[in-house]
Write a protein that holds these residues in place. Structure first.
Motif, mmCIF file in Angstrom:
data_model
loop_
_atom_site.group_PDB
_atom_site.id
_atom_site.type_symbol
_atom_site.label_atom_id
_atom_site.label_comp_id
_atom_site.label_asym_id
_atom_site.label_seq_id
_atom_site.Cartn_x
_atom_site.Cartn_y
_atom_site.Cartn_z
ATOM 1 N N TYR A 100 -15.614 -6.838 -7.559
ATOM 2 C CA TYR A 100 -14.804 -6.660 -9.397
ATOM 3 C C TYR A 100 -13.393 -6.824 -8.593
ATOM 4 N N CYS A 101 -12.783 -6.627 -7.533
ATOM 5 C CA CYS A 101 -11.594 -6.829 -7.477
ATOM 6 C C CYS A 101 -11.373 -9.079 -6.654
ATOM 7 N N SER A 102 -12.313 -9.371 -6.221
ATOM 8 C CA SER A 102 -12.219 -10.605 -6.728
ATOM 9 C C SER A 102 -12.046 -11.565 -8.314
ATOM 10 N N MET A 103 -12.945 -11.122 -8.758
ATOM 11 C CA MET A 103 -13.786 -11.148 -9.926
ATOM 12 C C MET A 103 -12.771 -11.277 -10.956
ATOM 13 N N LYS A 104 -11.934 -8.940 -11.136
ATOM 14 C CA LYS A 104 -10.834 -8.763 -12.344
ATOM 15 C C LYS A 104 -10.145 -7.926 -11.702
ATOM 16 N N ALA A 105 -8.373 -8.449 -10.949
ATOM 17 C CA ALA A 105 -7.779 -7.894 -10.461
ATOM 18 C C ALA A 105 -7.389 -6.429 -11.120
ATOM 19 N N ALA A 106 -8.323 -6.093 -11.946
ATOM 20 C CA ALA A 106 -7.556 -4.365 -12.423
ATOM 21 C C ALA A 106 -7.866 -3.842 -10.956
ATOM 22 N N SER A 107 -9.594 -3.689 -10.475
ATOM 23 C CA SER A 107 -10.457 -3.271 -10.081
ATOM 24 C C SER A 107 -9.709 -2.809 -8.702
ATOM 25 N N CYS A 108 -8.709 -3.973 -8.246
ATOM 26 C CA CYS A 108 -8.245 -3.605 -6.585
ATOM 27 C C CYS A 108 -7.778 -2.888 -6.056
ATOM 28 N N THR A 109 -6.677 -1.917 -7.607
ATOM 29 C CA THR A 109 -6.102 -1.244 -7.140
ATOM 30 C C THR A 109 -7.226 0.577 -6.197
ATOM 31 N N VAL A 110 -7.995 0.428 -6.867
ATOM 32 C CA VAL A 110 -9.439 1.451 -7.370
ATOM 33 C C VAL A 110 -9.786 0.959 -5.328
ATOM 34 N N LEU A 111 -10.098 0.002 -5.130
ATOM 35 C CA LEU A 111 -10.228 -0.593 -3.653
ATOM 36 C C LEU A 111 -9.571 -0.274 -3.062
ATOM 37 N N ILE A 112 -7.785 -0.738 -2.914
ATOM 38 C CA ILE A 112 -7.326 -0.203 -1.609
ATOM 39 C C ILE A 112 -6.671 1.658 -2.084
ATOM 40 N N MET A 113 -7.360 2.037 -2.629
ATOM 41 C CA MET A 113 -7.144 3.658 -2.637
ATOM 42 C C MET A 113 -8.358 3.852 -1.933
ATOM 43 N N LYS A 114 -9.249 3.485 -2.635
ATOM 44 C CA LYS A 114 -10.965 4.048 -1.572
ATOM 45 C C LYS A 114 -10.419 3.701 -0.152
ATOM 46 N N ASP A 115 -10.168 3.375 0.004
ATOM 47 C CA ASP A 115 -10.213 2.016 1.601
ATOM 48 C C ASP A 115 -8.475 3.001 1.985
ATOM 49 N N SER A 122 0.867 -0.766 -0.118
ATOM 50 C CA SER A 122 -0.312 -0.297 -0.452
ATOM 51 C C SER A 122 0.782 1.256 0.078
ATOM 52 N N SER A 123 2.190 1.377 0.726
ATOM 53 C CA SER A 123 2.947 2.559 0.696
ATOM 54 C C SER A 123 3.707 2.624 -0.515
ATOM 55 N N ARG A 124 3.944 2.017 -1.560
ATOM 56 C CA ARG A 124 4.900 1.779 -2.806
ATOM 57 C C ARG A 124 3.766 2.212 -3.970
ATOM 58 N N TRP A 174 -5.158 3.622 0.442
ATOM 59 C CA TRP A 174 -3.974 3.285 0.599
ATOM 60 C C TRP A 174 -3.941 2.024 1.846
ATOM 61 N N GLN A 175 -4.941 1.821 2.469
ATOM 62 C CA GLN A 175 -4.486 0.112 2.562
ATOM 63 C C GLN A 175 -5.480 -0.762 2.009
ATOM 64 N N ILE A 176 -4.891 -1.578 3.367
ATOM 65 C CA ILE A 176 -5.205 -3.878 2.008
ATOM 66 C C ILE A 176 -6.380 -3.848 3.892
ATOM 67 N N LYS A 177 -7.107 -3.498 3.698
ATOM 68 C CA LYS A 177 -8.080 -4.302 5.001
ATOM 69 C C LYS A 177 -7.949 -5.934 4.715
ATOM 70 N N ASP A 178 -8.598 -6.476 6.381
ATOM 71 C CA ASP A 178 -8.692 -7.604 6.350
ATOM 72 C C ASP A 178 -9.026 -8.476 5.685
ATOM 73 N N ASP A 179 -10.454 -7.648 4.538
ATOM 74 C CA ASP A 179 -11.439 -8.194 3.900
ATOM 75 C C ASP A 179 -10.960 -8.121 2.572
ATOM 76 N N TYR A 180 -9.891 -8.150 2.288
ATOM 77 C CA TYR A 180 -8.772 -7.150 0.864
ATOM 78 C C TYR A 180 -9.530 -8.973 -0.085
ATOM 79 N N PRO A 181 -9.735 -9.399 -1.464
ATOM 80 C CA PRO A 181 -9.936 -10.633 -1.589
ATOM 81 C C PRO A 181 -9.243 -11.589 -1.773
ATOM 82 N N LEU A 182 -8.155 -10.702 -2.230
ATOM 83 C CA LEU A 182 -6.811 -11.622 -3.130
ATOM 84 C C LEU A 182 -5.946 -11.387 -1.461
ATOM 85 N N GLY A 183 -5.125 -12.613 -1.238
ATOM 86 C CA GLY A 183 -4.326 -12.940 -0.600
ATOM 87 C C GLY A 183 -2.843 -12.018 -0.898
ATOM 88 N N ILE A 184 -2.123 -11.569 0.599
ATOM 89 C CA ILE A 184 -0.514 -10.439 -0.233
ATOM 90 C C ILE A 184 0.055 -10.950 0.212
#
Length: 321
Positions: free
Chosen positions: A294-309, A142-144, A311-321
């Motif tokens: 969207y993030c769980s189906m199409k990973a291109a939307s995951c960046t929008v989710l992180i930005m909306k949160d 998230s910081s990068r 710039w944090q990756i919360k516990d319910d983020y669909p993909l494992g980091i």
């Protein structure tokens, strides 16, 4: 007059142990048990049996043998200068001194206690370390992403001030040589250190792709371009850890979009950087619940989710980091 034998003083053979000194008596730690048994015949009885009371040259038997000590009589033990009662008091003080030494000694842990402690530490580490590592990776990603988005937005704004509408006006140049185009426009304010051919493929939700060229920044992160056929937008994939794994969209690879907008009637013009595929409509206006799907189906939307949160990756983020 019979001369009594000298009083025998207890000694110990240990020379490196602790000792207590009471008067002129020295009691070693190793002789504690012997000191506790001071009623041994040789030490106590001889003193009593040979004790003499003298006053005006009169000898009186020891009280142990039934004699009564006259008033003012001086009690003594030959060669020692102390009576039996004084010797007993001295021995008692010595024992108490030695017991105090033993009581104040620092105790050590037993082997069983150490092993139990290590097992408890191991269990706690096994439970907490994976969580701590996962949180560290999320924070790094998230910081990068936030740093790249901020730097890219600033560079695009400055490039557009220098050459307004450059996204459209330089389309042919960008399509012919995107690396050269970058260095002459956005790259002036955000230079890359190297252009190279990647040796890895990228796993996307829509399939596996192989980027044609990647551009390396001085912090080791890389980017590559997609969708160069559009005259008004540029798609950029950003890899936060270079060619290191997992090289998977939504995990270490994230999607950004540079979009230029012009309205000939209102003369409105803007160029901005967007997280995800849309700057207007689509994912840009979606709710968080929709972005999670969207993030769980199409990973291109995951960046929008992180930005909306934020710039944090919360516990319910669909993909494992």
């Amino acid at each position: 007059m019979k001369i009594p034998p000298p009083v025998v003083k207890l000694r110990t053979e240990a020379s490196s142990v602790s000792e207590c000194e009471v008067g002129d008596n020295k009691v070693h730690e190793s002789s504690l048990r012997a000191i506790a048994k001071q009623s041994s015949p040789r030490y106590g009885r001889d003193c009593h049996e040979n004790q003499r009371f003298s006053r005006n040259d009169d000898a009186i038997k020891s009280p142990r043998h039934g004699a009564t000590k006259p008033a003012g009589a001086k009690q003594s033990c030959p060669k020692d200068g102390r009576d039996c009662r004084a010797n007993k008091s001295t021995r008692k003080d010595a024992v108490n001194c030695q017991l105090n030494i033993l009581a104040t000694r620092k105790s050590a842990f037993t082997l069983a206690e150490v092993l139990i402690t290590l097992v408890i530490i191991g269990i706690i580490a096994a439970v907490t370390v994976p969580t701590l590592m996962a949180n560290y990776r999320k924070q790094e990603v998230s910081s990068r992403l936030k740093k790249f988005y901020s730097n890219l937005s600033q560079a695009v704004r400055l490039a557009d001030i220098e050459n307004q509408g450059f996204i459209k006006s330089t389309y042919s140049q960008r399509k012919e040589d995107v690396g050269s185009w970058w260095n002459k426009t956005i790259g002036i304010y955000m230079p890359v250190t190297e252009e190279t051919i990647p040796t890895y493929t990228i796993d996307q939700s829509t399939g596996v792709i192989t980027p044609s060229n990647v551009y390396v920044f001085n912090d080791g992160t890389i980017m590559y371009f997609r969708n160069l056929s559009s005259t008004s937008s540029i798609s950029i994939y950003y890899d936060i850890n270079g060619e290191k794994g997992p090289n998977s969209a939504g995990k270490d690879i994230h999607y950004f979009n540079i979009r230029q907008y012009d309205n000939s009637e209102t003369k409105e013009h803007w160029v901005k950087v967007c997280a995800g595929p849309h700057c207007v409509g689509g994912t840009a206006n979606s709710s968080r619940e929709t972005l999670l799907k969207y993030c769980s189906m199409k990973a291109a939307s995951c960046t929008v989710l992180i930005m909306k949160d934020g710039w944090q990756i919360k516990d319910d983020y669909p993909l494992g980091i």
